[in-house]
Design a protein around this motif. Sequence first.
Motif, PDB file in Angstrom:
ATOM      1  N   SER A 188       2.546 -17.159  12.957  1.00 14.19           N
ATOM      2  CA  SER A 188       3.469 -18.274  13.184  1.00 14.19           C
ATOM      3  C   SER A 188       4.531 -18.241  12.087  1.00 14.19           C
ATOM      4  CB  SER A 188       2.723 -19.615  13.148  1.00 14.19           C
ATOM      5  OG  SER A 188       2.438 -19.989  11.815  1.00 14.19           O
ATOM      6  N   GLY A 189       5.486 -19.133  12.179  1.00 13.06           N
ATOM      7  CA  GLY A 189       6.500 -19.241  11.135  1.00 13.06           C
ATOM      8  C   GLY A 189       5.922 -19.733   9.824  1.00 13.06           C
ATOM      9  N   PHE A 190       4.663 -20.149   9.839  1.00 12.09           N
ATOM     10  CA  PHE A 190       3.997 -20.636   8.638  1.00 12.09           C
ATOM     11  C   PHE A 190       3.043 -19.605   8.049  1.00 12.09           C
ATOM     12  CE2 PHE A 190       5.018 -24.321  11.237  1.00 12.09           C
ATOM     13  CZ  PHE A 190       5.785 -25.051  10.339  1.00 12.09           C
ATOM     14  N   GLY A 191       2.915 -18.445   8.705  1.00  9.23           N
ATOM     15  CA  GLY A 191       2.036 -17.389   8.211  1.00  9.23           C
ATOM     16  C   GLY A 191       1.060 -16.939   9.278  1.00  9.23           C
ATOM     17  N   THR A 192      -0.095 -16.478   8.816  1.00  5.62           N
ATOM     18  CA  THR A 192      -1.155 -16.005   9.696  1.00  5.62           C
ATOM     19  C   THR A 192      -2.448 -16.745   9.339  1.00  5.62           C
ATOM     20  OG1 THR A 192      -2.315 -14.048  10.493  1.00  5.62           O
ATOM     21  CG2 THR A 192      -1.777 -14.090   8.157  1.00  5.62           C
ATOM     22  N   THR A 193      -3.476 -16.560  10.147  1.00  5.47           N
ATOM     23  CA  THR A 193      -4.760 -17.179   9.818  1.00  5.47           C
ATOM     24  C   THR A 193      -5.363 -16.470   8.607  1.00  5.47           C
ATOM     25  OG1 THR A 193      -5.785 -15.754  11.485  1.00  5.47           O
ATOM     26  CG2 THR A 193      -5.280 -18.018  12.139  1.00  5.47           C
ATOM     27  N   ASN A 194      -6.263 -17.152   7.920  1.00  7.21           N
ATOM     28  CA  ASN A 194      -6.881 -16.614   6.721  1.00  7.21           C
ATOM     29  C   ASN A 194      -7.573 -15.282   6.999  1.00  7.21           C
ATOM     30  OD1 ASN A 194      -7.341 -16.858   3.974  1.00  7.21           O
ATOM     31  ND2 ASN A 194      -9.351 -17.752   4.277  1.00  7.21           N
ATOM     32  N   ASP A 195      -8.317 -15.202   8.095  1.00  8.04           N
ATOM     33  CA  ASP A 195      -8.897 -13.932   8.534  1.00  8.04           C
ATOM     34  C   ASP A 195      -7.893 -13.287   9.478  1.00  8.04           C
ATOM     35  OD1 ASP A 195     -11.351 -14.358   7.203  1.00  8.04           O
ATOM     36  OD2 ASP A 195     -12.070 -15.587   8.871  1.00  8.04           O
ATOM     37  N   ASP A 196      -7.628 -12.003   9.281  1.00  4.98           N
ATOM     38  CA  ASP A 196      -6.650 -11.321  10.141  1.00  4.98           C
ATOM     39  C   ASP A 196      -7.050 -11.371  11.608  1.00  4.98           C
ATOM     40  OD1 ASP A 196      -4.767 -10.597   8.222  1.00  4.98           O
ATOM     41  OD2 ASP A 196      -5.924  -8.824   7.657  1.00  4.98           O
ATOM     42  N   VAL A 197      -8.349 -11.244  11.869  1.00  2.00           N
ATOM     43  CA  VAL A 197      -8.867 -11.266  13.235  1.00  2.00           C
ATOM     44  C   VAL A 197      -9.875 -12.404  13.317  1.00  2.00           C
ATOM     45  CG1 VAL A 197     -10.171  -9.995  14.966  1.00  2.00           C
ATOM     46  CG2 VAL A 197      -8.538  -8.788  13.518  1.00  2.00           C
ATOM     47  N   MET A 198      -9.694 -13.266  14.317  1.00  2.00           N
ATOM     48  CA  MET A 198     -10.616 -14.396  14.498  1.00  2.00           C
ATOM     49  C   MET A 198     -11.351 -14.252  15.823  1.00  2.00           C
ATOM     50  SD  MET A 198      -8.581 -17.709  13.053  1.00  2.00           S
ATOM     51  CE  MET A 198     -10.025 -18.712  13.288  1.00  2.00           C
ATOM     52  N   THR A 199     -12.659 -14.465  15.811  1.00  2.00           N
ATOM     53  CA  THR A 199     -13.423 -14.506  17.052  1.00  2.00           C
ATOM     54  C   THR A 199     -13.177 -15.871  17.674  1.00  2.00           C
ATOM     55  OG1 THR A 199     -15.099 -13.019  16.172  1.00  2.00           O
ATOM     56  CG2 THR A 199     -15.726 -14.362  18.078  1.00  2.00           C
ATOM     57  N   VAL A 200     -12.639 -15.881  18.900  1.00  3.03           N
ATOM     58  CA  VAL A 200     -12.308 -17.145  19.562  1.00  3.03           C
ATOM     59  C   VAL A 200     -13.248 -17.462  20.714  1.00  3.03           C
ATOM     60  CG1 VAL A 200      -9.888 -17.158  18.855  1.00  3.03           C
ATOM     61  CG2 VAL A 200     -10.541 -16.019  20.977  1.00  3.03           C
ATOM     62  N   PHE A 201     -14.076 -16.491  21.122  1.00  2.50           N
ATOM     63  CA  PHE A 201     -15.134 -16.750  22.093  1.00  2.50           C
ATOM     64  C   PHE A 201     -16.196 -15.682  21.933  1.00  2.50           C
ATOM     65  CE2 PHE A 201     -17.561 -16.462  25.942  1.00  2.50           C
ATOM     66  CZ  PHE A 201     -17.728 -17.785  26.316  1.00  2.50           C
ATOM     67  N   SER A 202     -17.454 -16.120  21.947  1.00  2.52           N
ATOM     68  CA  SER A 202     -18.567 -15.186  21.914  1.00  2.52           C
ATOM     69  C   SER A 202     -19.694 -15.768  22.751  1.00  2.52           C
ATOM     70  CB  SER A 202     -19.045 -14.960  20.478  1.00  2.52           C
ATOM     71  OG  SER A 202     -20.166 -14.103  20.483  1.00  2.52           O
ATOM     72  N   VAL A 203     -20.402 -14.913  23.471  1.00  2.00           N
ATOM     73  CA  VAL A 203     -21.490 -15.369  24.334  1.00  2.00           C
ATOM     74  C   VAL A 203     -22.718 -15.758  23.504  1.00  2.00           C
ATOM     75  CG1 VAL A 203     -22.613 -13.168  24.804  1.00  2.00           C
ATOM     76  CG2 VAL A 203     -22.554 -14.916  26.561  1.00  2.00           C
ATOM     77  N   LYS A 204     -22.732 -15.433  22.248  1.00  2.00           N
ATOM     78  CA  LYS A 204     -23.875 -15.768  21.396  1.00  2.00           C
ATOM     79  C   LYS A 204     -24.021 -17.284  21.303  1.00  2.00           C
ATOM     80  CE  LYS A 204     -23.453 -11.461  19.023  1.00  2.00           C
ATOM     81  NZ  LYS A 204     -22.608 -10.755  18.136  1.00  2.00           N
ATOM     82  N   ASP A 205     -25.257 -17.765  21.418  1.00  2.00           N
ATOM     83  CA  ASP A 205     -25.531 -19.200  21.494  1.00  2.00           C
ATOM     84  C   ASP A 205     -24.950 -20.001  20.331  1.00  2.00           C
ATOM     85  OD1 ASP A 205     -26.801 -19.212  23.927  1.00  2.00           O
ATOM     86  OD2 ASP A 205     -28.769 -18.827  23.063  1.00  2.00           O
ATOM     87  N   GLY A 206     -25.108 -19.531  19.115  1.00  2.00           N
ATOM     88  CA  GLY A 206     -24.602 -20.275  17.965  1.00  2.00           C
ATOM     89  C   GLY A 206     -23.108 -20.507  18.055  1.00  2.00           C
TER      90      GLY A 206
END
Length: 154
Positions: A88-106
């Motif tokens: 974004s114009g404000f930068g990037t997320t702290n982690d370069d790659v973020m998991t946004v969906f996972s089938v794992k229960d937790g």
Amino acid sequence: MGRDLFWCFFVVAVALLPKPTIAGRLELKNEITGVPRVRKAKLAVRCWSNEDDLGWDMLKPKESRIWKFTTMNMWPFQKTEFRCQFRSGFGTTNDDVMTVFSVKDGFRKECGVGGNECFWVAKKDGFYLRRIVKDDDGRKKFVDVLKSKWVWKW
């Protein structure tokens, strides 16, 4: 003895049977507001799963993208996972790659009630997971949980 062994085998086989597949839903929203220049409020997004690269996309303020998919939910092959990069114009997320969906229960429980939908929201001060919760009357409501502030890395 043979009968006991049969029942043990039967119980193990039933435990290993695949769970039915479920429909998953992922939504990314740009809620960056209060910025005088539209260019700074845009959100660049690149997402991919184990099987598909969804490529880069640009979300203007108040725009969203929705992906619906069928998840693989068979032990030990629980593998449906979506990861994204955000700029974004404000930068990037702290982690370069973020998991946004996972089938794992937790992970699915973290998304909220039902766990098959994950909503992510970009705001001026950072990137949020919009959790689905139920109020005292049993109605759905949303609570935004900050997952990453915008940071400058380049």
